[in-house]
Write a protein that holds these residues in place. Structure first.
Motif, PDB file in Angstrom:
ATOM      1  N   ALA A  70       0.759  -1.073   0.052  1.00 28.94           N
ATOM      2  CA  ALA A  70      -0.128  -0.039  -0.065  1.00 28.94           C
ATOM      3  C   ALA A  70       0.980   1.346   0.070  1.00 28.94           C
ATOM      4  CB  ALA A  70      -1.156  -0.052   1.115  1.00 28.94           C
ATOM      5  N   GLY A  71       1.952   1.211   0.860  1.00 28.36           N
ATOM      6  CA  GLY A  71       2.772   2.441   0.731  1.00 28.36           C
ATOM      7  C   GLY A  71       3.351   2.657  -0.539  1.00 28.36           C
ATOM      8  N   ILE A  72       3.984   1.682  -1.261  1.00 26.82           N
ATOM      9  CA  ILE A  72       4.609   1.685  -2.436  1.00 26.82           C
ATOM     10  C   ILE A  72       3.518   2.203  -3.476  1.00 26.82           C
ATOM     11  CG2 ILE A  72       5.804   0.562  -4.375  1.00 26.82           C
ATOM     12  CD1 ILE A  72       7.051  -1.356  -2.168  1.00 26.82           C
ATOM     13  N   VAL A  73       2.390   1.708  -3.383  1.00 27.67           N
ATOM     14  CA  VAL A  73       1.723   2.002  -4.482  1.00 27.67           C
ATOM     15  C   VAL A  73       1.218   3.624  -4.183  1.00 27.67           C
ATOM     16  CG1 VAL A  73      -0.603   1.892  -5.400  1.00 27.67           C
ATOM     17  CG2 VAL A  73       0.755  -0.160  -5.180  1.00 27.67           C
ATOM     18  N   TYR A  74       0.806   3.974  -3.019  1.00 23.14           N
ATOM     19  CA  TYR A  74       0.863   5.364  -2.637  1.00 23.14           C
ATOM     20  C   TYR A  74       1.756   6.382  -3.438  1.00 23.14           C
ATOM     21  CZ  TYR A  74      -0.075   9.841  -0.214  1.00 23.14           C
ATOM     22  OH  TYR A  74      -0.320  11.000   0.347  1.00 23.14           O
ATOM     23  N   THR A  75       3.175   6.019  -3.104  1.00 19.02           N
ATOM     24  CA  THR A  75       4.147   6.747  -3.582  1.00 19.02           C
ATOM     25  C   THR A  75       4.186   6.884  -5.215  1.00 19.02           C
ATOM     26  OG1 THR A  75       5.582   6.138  -1.655  1.00 19.02           O
ATOM     27  CG2 THR A  75       6.756   6.853  -3.533  1.00 19.02           C
ATOM     28  N   GLU A  76       3.835   5.530  -5.648  1.00 15.53           N
ATOM     29  CA  GLU A  76       3.538   5.511  -7.211  1.00 15.53           C
ATOM     30  C   GLU A  76       2.454   6.457  -7.701  1.00 15.53           C
ATOM     31  OE1 GLU A  76       2.523   2.409 -10.747  1.00 15.53           O
ATOM     32  OE2 GLU A  76       2.634   2.014  -8.507  1.00 15.53           O
ATOM     33  N   MET A  77       1.475   6.597  -6.965  1.00 18.02           N
ATOM     34  CA  MET A  77       0.216   7.088  -7.733  1.00 18.02           C
ATOM     35  C   MET A  77       0.030   8.617  -7.000  1.00 18.02           C
ATOM     36  SD  MET A  77      -2.788   4.237  -7.315  1.00 18.02           S
ATOM     37  CE  MET A  77      -3.970   5.271  -8.163  1.00 18.02           C
ATOM     38  N   GLU A  78       0.961   9.169  -6.231  1.00 19.42           N
ATOM     39  CA  GLU A  78       0.734  10.467  -5.645  1.00 19.42           C
ATOM     40  C   GLU A  78       0.644  11.550  -6.715  1.00 19.42           C
ATOM     41  OE1 GLU A  78       2.284  13.099  -1.792  1.00 19.42           O
ATOM     42  OE2 GLU A  78       3.449  11.273  -2.569  1.00 19.42           O
ATOM     43  N   PHE A  79       1.904  11.243  -7.479  1.00 19.58           N
ATOM     44  CA  PHE A  79       1.702  12.138  -8.572  1.00 19.58           C
ATOM     45  C   PHE A  79       1.533  11.933 -10.037  1.00 19.58           C
ATOM     46  CE2 PHE A  79       4.894  13.454  -5.034  1.00 19.58           C
ATOM     47  CZ  PHE A  79       4.495  14.546  -4.836  1.00 19.58           C
ATOM     48  N   GLU A  80       0.511  10.973 -10.097  1.00 20.39           N
ATOM     49  CA  GLU A  80       0.206  10.357 -11.450  1.00 20.39           C
ATOM     50  C   GLU A  80      -0.568  11.384 -12.043  1.00 20.39           C
ATOM     51  OE1 GLU A  80       0.477   5.419 -11.337  1.00 20.39           O
ATOM     52  OE2 GLU A  80      -1.413   6.513 -11.316  1.00 20.39           O
TER      53      GLU A  80
END
Length: 314
Positions: free
Chosen positions: A304-314
């Motif tokens: 979940a943390g990694i996907v948040y970091t990935e999606m934060e600025f998508e």
């Protein structure tokens, strides 16, 4: 009917959600004895727990194809002891020599056993990106394996592939057609799948998981993984799927626990971001529909943390 009954039995194999799953093949360093999934296609199914001393790092699937004119091994194994043990099982099935090893990716449990196969004079093929990743990280990968495998690490050296490719590597051996395919970005750099078009069987590699939660790495592009699945992997039309982890199954089942999990987690994180949620809270988005999967406790919050970091600025 025998072939169908065997495959149904494999589908019915239970999943046990625990890191303490007992070794299924105590007389061998392998976690489980290879089974014949369809005629001439065998796989030693790894533990769905993380790599431990008890499973010697055999927590992925080690497969081999008996072509009629030699054997092709898929995955070198996590260490030389595992590779040697798999070779013993191959010799119990056939007197055909091992002619080629295919590495599914650049991770340790795919490549660290290469040193055994190279010593037998066997060529090893992998995607060019997988070779680069392994070479860049080989010291850390090898030392990490030594820490958990202990005496089972003896004799293992970091040896990369001898043959690389970019898009596909085609093989015809003993009348069997084998396509080693890079279908696009997925779980890790250089992930490949081994497709047998005549048998409609795919040895998926880490594009597909079953019975355990897929781990998401910092370098993983989850949107790319989903696109690769939808545009290249599922359109293969595989009837049989040997995933990177978990028992052999069918496309619907690996879709449910890989592609659909990625879509679900991205939806949860998107809602969290849209509501102004922070990274600290993102770790605890609801993943309960997948809580029955092995390694859920180890991976859910990290994913979940990694996907948040990935999606934060998508």
């Amino acid at each position: 009917m025998i072939r169908k009954a065997l495959f149904c039995a494999l589908l019915a194999a239970p999943a046990f959600a625990s890191e303490d799953i007992p070794d299924k093949y105590p007389q061998s360093v392998l976690y489980s004895k290879p089974v014949e999934v369809i005629p001439n296609v065998f796989s030693a199914i790894g533990a769905t727990a993380p790599p431990t001393y008890e499973n010697a790092g055999h927590n992925n699937n080690l497969s081999f194809l008996v072509t009629g004119d030699g054997v092709i091994v898929v995955n070198g194994g996590a260490n030389a002891k595992l590779a040697e043990a798999l070779h013993a099982e191959i010799r119990a099935v056939t007197d055909q020599p091992v002619r080629l090893v295919i590495n599914e990716n650049g991770q340790g449990h795919a490549m660290l056993g290469n040193s055994y196969w190279a010593a037998q004079g066997v060529d090893i093929v992998a995607h060019v990106e997988a070779k680069t990743v392994f070479e860049d990280n080989s010291f850390q990968i090898l030392e990490g394996m030594k820490r958990y495998a202990l005496e089972n690490a003896e004799g293992t050296e970091a040896v990369g592939p001898t043959i690389t490719f970019e898009d596909r590597y085609d093989i015809e051996m003993g009348g069997m057609k084998i396509e080693v395919l890079y279908l696009g970005p997925a779980h890790s750099e250089g992930d490949v799948s081994v497709w047998l078009p005549d048998e409609r069987l795919v040895i998926a590699g880490d594009i597909a998981f079953h019975e355990r939660m897929p781990p998401i790495f910092a370098e993983t592009c989850t949107s790319c993984w989903i696109e690769t699945w939808d545009t290249a992997f599922e359109p293969l039309g595989a009837l049989y799927v040997i995933p990177g982890h978990g028992h052999p199954t069918n496309m619907a089942q690996v879709r449910r626990y890989t592609r659909d999990y990625l879509v679900y987690l991205r939806e949860q994180i998107a809602e969290h971001i849209d509501s102004g949620g922070t990274l600290d809270d993102a770790y605890y988005v609801d993943q309960s529909p997948f809580a029955h999967l092995d390694t859920f406790e180890e991976l859910a919050t990290k994913n979940a943390g990694i996907v948040y970091t990935e999606m934060e600025f998508e």
